[in-house]
Design a protein around this motif. Structure first.
Motif, PDB file in Angstrom:
ATOM      1  N   GLU A 302     -36.202  30.991 -12.587  1.00  0.00           N
ATOM      2  CA  GLU A 302     -37.655  30.957 -12.568  1.00  0.00           C
ATOM      3  C   GLU A 302     -38.198  31.132 -13.988  1.00  0.00           C
ATOM      4  O   GLU A 302     -37.463  31.438 -14.912  1.00  0.00           O
ATOM      5  N   THR A 303     -39.509  30.973 -14.137  1.00  0.00           N
ATOM      6  CA  THR A 303     -40.114  30.889 -15.472  1.00  0.00           C
ATOM      7  C   THR A 303     -39.839  32.119 -16.329  1.00  0.00           C
ATOM      8  O   THR A 303     -39.368  32.002 -17.465  1.00  0.00           O
ATOM      9  N   GLU A 304     -40.135  33.311 -15.846  1.00  0.00           N
ATOM     10  CA  GLU A 304     -39.942  34.508 -16.666  1.00  0.00           C
ATOM     11  C   GLU A 304     -38.467  34.712 -17.002  1.00  0.00           C
ATOM     12  O   GLU A 304     -38.116  35.081 -18.131  1.00  0.00           O
ATOM     13  N   ALA A 305     -37.598  34.457 -16.033  1.00  0.00           N
ATOM     14  CA  ALA A 305     -36.167  34.587 -16.286  1.00  0.00           C
ATOM     15  C   ALA A 305     -35.696  33.569 -17.322  1.00  0.00           C
ATOM     16  O   ALA A 305     -34.859  33.883 -18.179  1.00  0.00           O
ATOM     17  N   MET A 306     -36.236  32.364 -17.258  1.00  0.00           N
ATOM     18  CA  MET A 306     -35.854  31.339 -18.238  1.00  0.00           C
ATOM     19  C   MET A 306     -36.362  31.706 -19.636  1.00  0.00           C
ATOM     20  O   MET A 306     -35.650  31.544 -20.630  1.00  0.00           O
ATOM     21  N   VAL A 307     -37.581  32.199 -19.730  1.00  0.00           N
ATOM     22  CA  VAL A 307     -38.112  32.613 -21.040  1.00  0.00           C
ATOM     23  C   VAL A 307     -37.228  33.695 -21.648  1.00  0.00           C
ATOM     24  O   VAL A 307     -36.870  33.634 -22.830  1.00  0.00           O
ATOM     25  N   ARG A 308     -36.845  34.682 -20.857  1.00  0.00           N
ATOM     26  CA  ARG A 308     -35.999  35.769 -21.377  1.00  0.00           C
ATOM     27  C   ARG A 308     -34.626  35.240 -21.791  1.00  0.00           C
ATOM     28  O   ARG A 308     -34.062  35.685 -22.791  1.00  0.00           O
ATOM     29  N   THR A 309     -34.107  34.289 -21.025  1.00  0.00           N
ATOM     30  CA  THR A 309     -32.814  33.687 -21.380  1.00  0.00           C
ATOM     31  C   THR A 309     -32.905  32.945 -22.705  1.00  0.00           C
ATOM     32  O   THR A 309     -32.017  33.061 -23.565  1.00  0.00           O
ATOM     33  N   LEU A 310     -33.971  32.193 -22.888  1.00  0.00           N
ATOM     34  CA  LEU A 310     -34.148  31.436 -24.126  1.00  0.00           C
ATOM     35  C   LEU A 310     -34.341  32.366 -25.322  1.00  0.00           C
ATOM     36  O   LEU A 310     -33.796  32.121 -26.408  1.00  0.00           O
ATOM     37  N   VAL A 311     -35.104  33.436 -25.140  1.00  0.00           N
ATOM     38  CA  VAL A 311     -35.290  34.410 -26.232  1.00  0.00           C
ATOM     39  C   VAL A 311     -33.955  35.060 -26.574  1.00  0.00           C
ATOM     40  O   VAL A 311     -33.652  35.310 -27.749  1.00  0.00           O
ATOM     41  N   ALA A 312     -33.147  35.333 -25.558  1.00  0.00           N
ATOM     42  CA  ALA A 312     -31.809  35.897 -25.805  1.00  0.00           C
ATOM     43  C   ALA A 312     -30.980  34.945 -26.665  1.00  0.00           C
ATOM     44  O   ALA A 312     -30.321  35.380 -27.627  1.00  0.00           O
ATOM     45  N   LEU A 313     -31.005  33.667 -26.332  1.00  0.00           N
ATOM     46  CA  LEU A 313     -30.238  32.685 -27.104  1.00  0.00           C
ATOM     47  C   LEU A 313     -30.748  32.599 -28.542  1.00  0.00           C
ATOM     48  O   LEU A 313     -29.956  32.645 -29.497  1.00  0.00           O
ATOM     49  N   GLY A 314     -32.054  32.477 -28.703  1.00  0.00           N
ATOM     50  CA  GLY A 314     -32.612  32.383 -30.045  1.00  0.00           C
ATOM     51  C   GLY A 314     -32.331  33.604 -30.885  1.00  0.00           C
ATOM     52  O   GLY A 314     -32.079  33.506 -32.091  1.00  0.00           O
ATOM     53  N   THR A 315     -32.358  34.771 -30.261  1.00  0.00           N
ATOM     54  CA  THR A 315     -32.096  36.023 -30.974  1.00  0.00           C
ATOM     55  C   THR A 315     -30.641  36.111 -31.417  1.00  0.00           C
ATOM     56  O   THR A 315     -30.342  36.505 -32.549  1.00  0.00           O
ATOM     57  N   ILE A 316     -29.738  35.736 -30.527  1.00  0.00           N
ATOM     58  CA  ILE A 316     -28.317  35.883 -30.839  1.00  0.00           C
ATOM     59  C   ILE A 316     -27.862  34.893 -31.908  1.00  0.00           C
ATOM     60  O   ILE A 316     -26.997  35.209 -32.732  1.00  0.00           O
ATOM     61  N   VAL A 317     -28.426  33.685 -31.932  1.00  0.00           N
ATOM     62  CA  VAL A 317     -28.006  32.729 -32.964  1.00  0.00           C
ATOM     63  C   VAL A 317     -28.591  33.099 -34.326  1.00  0.00           C
ATOM     64  O   VAL A 317     -28.038  32.717 -35.366  1.00  0.00           O
ATOM     65  N   LEU A 318     -29.699  33.842 -34.327  1.00  0.00           N
ATOM     66  CA  LEU A 318     -30.224  34.362 -35.586  1.00  0.00           C
ATOM     67  C   LEU A 318     -29.385  35.521 -36.099  1.00  0.00           C
ATOM     68  O   LEU A 318     -29.335  35.785 -37.304  1.00  0.00           O
ATOM     69  N   ALA A 319     -28.718  36.205 -35.187  1.00  0.00           N
ATOM     70  CA  ALA A 319     -27.974  37.409 -35.555  1.00  0.00           C
ATOM     71  C   ALA A 319     -26.615  37.104 -36.149  1.00  0.00           C
ATOM     72  O   ALA A 319     -26.093  37.891 -36.943  1.00  0.00           O
ATOM     73  N   ASN A 320     -26.030  35.964 -35.813  1.00  0.00           N
ATOM     74  CA  ASN A 320     -24.612  35.789 -36.105  1.00  0.00           C
ATOM     75  C   ASN A 320     -24.268  34.312 -36.230  1.00  0.00           C
ATOM     76  O   ASN A 320     -24.590  33.516 -35.345  1.00  0.00           O
ATOM     77  N   ASN A 321     -23.613  33.935 -37.333  1.00  0.00           N
ATOM     78  CA  ASN A 321     -23.233  32.538 -37.539  1.00  0.00           C
ATOM     79  C   ASN A 321     -22.210  32.061 -36.513  1.00  0.00           C
ATOM     80  O   ASN A 321     -22.178  30.873 -36.157  1.00  0.00           O
ATOM     81  N   GLU A 322     -21.355  32.963 -36.048  1.00  0.00           N
ATOM     82  CA  GLU A 322     -20.388  32.576 -35.030  1.00  0.00           C
ATOM     83  C   GLU A 322     -21.092  32.203 -33.729  1.00  0.00           C
ATOM     84  O   GLU A 322     -20.667  31.289 -33.022  1.00  0.00           O
ATOM     85  N   ALA A 323     -22.164  32.923 -33.411  1.00  0.00           N
ATOM     86  CA  ALA A 323     -22.950  32.575 -32.226  1.00  0.00           C
ATOM     87  C   ALA A 323     -23.607  31.216 -32.415  1.00  0.00           C
ATOM     88  O   ALA A 323     -23.668  30.400 -31.483  1.00  0.00           O
TER      89      ALA A 323
END
Length: 354
Positions: A302-323
């Motif tokens: 659902e929408t809120e769950a998808m937004v949180r999932t996308l923010v998780a992805l964006g955050t993790i790729v900013l944190a680590n080049n391996e991600a």
């Protein structure tokens, strides 16, 4: 028509079909499949579809035609990110209006079980009264005796009756005294017991079949938002927490899906904030990316769950080049916008930033 560079240096004109009102990503994917084009062009073609009315000439995919001259390799503009990385942690808290009622319902549910005796319920009632007075959290304390009732119930009550204890743990961890530094070992024990409950629940456990996984995940999410004791405990169990989230990522229950996405968001935020070398978190960034990939392909969030999932992805790729490399290997750059498209402006904005 849309122009495509060919391997011999020429330009081929390919016909792009689009129906009014159609999802641009669906049309773009159909175009890619028809002409066997590289998948990484998906977002670029979808952007062209959305902008096509205002364009006087078709673009050449993979090139920058904005300057009007000969085609030159596209350059990435500097982006000001509004949604990434995640700012702090999300939690599942008591509502100021309904918190007392929710707590009393939980107490009433516990009292129905054979495992509940008068001594247990007296201690639970005392703890619930403190938890219900959220405006007094800064001044109130929770005793070791009150907290001890939670692991006792989780370790001795059958799974079909243990879920109110998880709910009590989920709410207790947000009290600053309950989650203080000296209680790190306590919350480590509770997390381990919650994992055991989640692993052993079966379809035969009735309401607990949904309640235990959901409340286990919500306990984990709240541990990040609690105090230093609960944060230390959950950060010391990240691998097990992610394994639990991964096993439930394709749940058919929307409340579990929201809980999974919140855990991923909080894990990503923690890893982004604690990205120092030698932190003991090797491989966890890639785990987050892998779970997100499964979610994006499920088309069930659902929408809120998808937004949180996308923010998780964006955050993790900013944190680590391996991600980031893991995300590239799974072609997630071409999947985030199609996944976000049905979920409104915020989801689209986060996908664009990714």
């Amino acid at each position: 028509p849309i122009e495509m560079d060919t391997t011999d240096g020429g330009v081929a004109k390919l016909q792009l079909g689009y129906n009014n009102g159609e999802n641009p990503f669906v049309a773009a994917q159909r175009f890619i499949d028809s002409h066997m084009l590289p998948q990484h062009h998906l977002s670029e073609i979808a952007d062209y579809i959305r902008q096509r009315v205002g364009n006087s000439a078709p673009p050449t995919i993979g090139m920058d035609t904005a300057a009007g001259g000969g085609a030159t390799p596209a350059s990435a503009p500097a982006l000001l990110l509004d949604h990434l990385p995640a700012k702090g942690y999300k939690s599942f808290e008591l509502s100021a209006k309904t918190g007392t009622t929710a707590l009393q319902k939980m107490v009433n549910k516990m009292s129905e079980f054979d495992s509940a005796n008068e001594s247990i319920m007296s201690t639970v009632q005392s703890l619930v009264e403190t938890l219900g007075a959220t405006n007094r959290y800064h001044a109130s304390n929770i005793s070791n005796e009150e907290l001890s009732i939670i692991p006792k119930m989780l370790s001795s009550w059958p799974s079909a009756q243990a879920f109110p204890a998880l709910d009590l743990a989920r709410m207790s961890v947000l009290h600053p005294d309950a989650s203080s530094r000296q209680r790190t070992n306590y919350w480590n024990e509770v997390i381990q017991l919650a994992l055991q409950q989640c692993n052993q629940v079966t379809d035969a456990d009735g309401t607990a079949t949904i309640a235990i996984p959901m409340l286990t995940l919500r306990l984990f999410a709240n541990c990040f938002k609690g105090g230093p004791g609960s944060l230390d405990a959950v950060s010391g169990n990240l691998e097990s927490v992610l394994t639990c989230a991964e096993s439930l990522a394709q749940s058919k229950n929307k409340n579990i899906r929201l809980s999974v996405s919140t855990v991923l968001l909080n894990v990503s935020s923690f890893l982004q904030q604690n990205n120092q070398a030698g932190g003991g978190y090797a491989g966890l960034h890639q785990r987050v990316v892998s779970i997100v990939s499964v979610i994006l392909q499920s088309n069930s969030y659902e929408t809120e769950a998808m937004v949180r999932t996308l923010v998780a992805l964006g955050t993790i790729v900013l944190a680590n080049n391996e991600a980031k490399d893991a995300a590239k290997s799974l072609y997630l750059a071409s999947k985030v916008e199609p996944a976000a498209y049905p979920h409104g402006d915020k989801a689209k904005a986060v996908a664009k930033e990714i």
